[in-house]
Write a protein that holds these residues in place. Structure first.
Motif, PDB file in Angstrom:
ATOM      1  N   SER A  10      17.625 -42.105  42.161  1.00 17.18           N
ATOM      2  CA  SER A  10      16.596 -41.889  41.136  1.00 17.18           C
ATOM      3  C   SER A  10      17.148 -41.063  39.985  1.00 17.18           C
ATOM      4  CB  SER A  10      15.386 -41.176  41.740  1.00 17.18           C
ATOM      5  OG  SER A  10      14.735 -41.995  42.684  1.00 17.18           O
ATOM      6  N   LEU A  11      17.884 -40.020  40.317  1.00 13.24           N
ATOM      7  CA  LEU A  11      18.476 -39.168  39.288  1.00 13.24           C
ATOM      8  C   LEU A  11      19.464 -39.955  38.437  1.00 13.24           C
ATOM      9  CD1 LEU A  11      18.880 -36.455  37.913  1.00 13.24           C
ATOM     10  CD2 LEU A  11      20.433 -35.826  39.774  1.00 13.24           C
ATOM     11  N   VAL A  12      20.271 -40.801  39.055  1.00  8.88           N
ATOM     12  CA  VAL A  12      21.227 -41.626  38.305  1.00  8.88           C
ATOM     13  C   VAL A  12      20.483 -42.566  37.359  1.00  8.88           C
ATOM     14  CG1 VAL A  12      22.946 -43.479  38.527  1.00  8.88           C
ATOM     15  CG2 VAL A  12      23.103 -41.437  39.974  1.00  8.88           C
ATOM     16  N   LEU A  13      19.435 -43.216  37.854  1.00 14.91           N
ATOM     17  CA  LEU A  13      18.659 -44.112  36.990  1.00 14.91           C
ATOM     18  C   LEU A  13      18.063 -43.367  35.793  1.00 14.91           C
ATOM     19  CD1 LEU A  13      16.800 -46.300  39.639  1.00 14.91           C
ATOM     20  CD2 LEU A  13      18.458 -47.105  37.939  1.00 14.91           C
ATOM     21  N   VAL A  14      17.531 -42.187  36.031  1.00 11.16           N
ATOM     22  CA  VAL A  14      16.942 -41.404  34.941  1.00 11.16           C
ATOM     23  C   VAL A  14      18.024 -40.980  33.951  1.00 11.16           C
ATOM     24  CG1 VAL A  14      15.708 -39.273  34.368  1.00 11.16           C
ATOM     25  CG2 VAL A  14      14.934 -40.683  36.279  1.00 11.16           C
ATOM     26  N   ALA A  15      19.191 -40.594  34.448  1.00 13.11           N
ATOM     27  CA  ALA A  15      20.295 -40.204  33.557  1.00 13.11           C
ATOM     28  C   ALA A  15      20.758 -41.385  32.707  1.00 13.11           C
ATOM     29  CB  ALA A  15      21.452 -39.641  34.380  1.00 13.11           C
TER      30      ALA A  15
END
Length: 148
Positions: free
Chosen positions: A61-66
């Motif tokens: 999720s963090l990678v997608l948001v970044a």
């Protein structure tokens, strides 16, 4: 392309929020109401199962948001996406520093080997989990607001 990334990210983060909300407000009360040792055994099993899945989900999720923040840099709503990323980083730090150590102990407990303070440790985990749920709900809300 950015629109597809936004939709995928919101869905992935939203489902993660739903799972964690369900753990806090549905599964834990159900497990705590079970008779005898069944609840503690259920918590241990859930700790093993979700303990394997959630790190991938949180980091993913963090990678997608970044990626969304980078791809949409300079566009309206990007500030909200960056703040959401900050909240997801906070949730990962909370997980690693506060929740995972308790979960790693709890997932090995059986009625024969659990410590005397196992319920207190489980309650501490749940209090931190409530705080983490609030953080990821905030992150999800900011993502939804970013596309409006």
């Amino acid at each position: 392309m950015l629109s597809a990334l936004e939709v995928v990210t919101i869905v992935v983060v939203g489902v993660m929020v739903g799972v964690e909300f369900s753990v806090a407000f549905v599964m834990n009360p159900i497990l705590n109401a079970l008779p005898g040792d069944a609840g503690q055994l259920g918590h241990a099993h859930g700790g093993r199962m979700l303990g394997a899945l959630m790190p991938v989900w949180y980091i993913g999720s963090l990678v997608l948001v970044a990626v969304w923040a980078a791809a949409g840099w300079g566009r309206q709503g990007t500030t909200l996406v960056v703040i959401s990323a900050g909240l997801l980083i906070l949730s990962v730090l909370m997980s690693v520093l506060l929740l995972v150590p308790i979960n790693n102990r709890g997932k090995t407990w059986t009625p024969e080997n659990r410590p005397a303070d196992w319920q207190q440790q489980l309650n501490r985990w749940l209090r931190w989990h409530y705080a983490r749920v609030a953080v990821i709900v905030g992150a999800f809300g900011l993502l939804a607001a970013a596309v409006v």
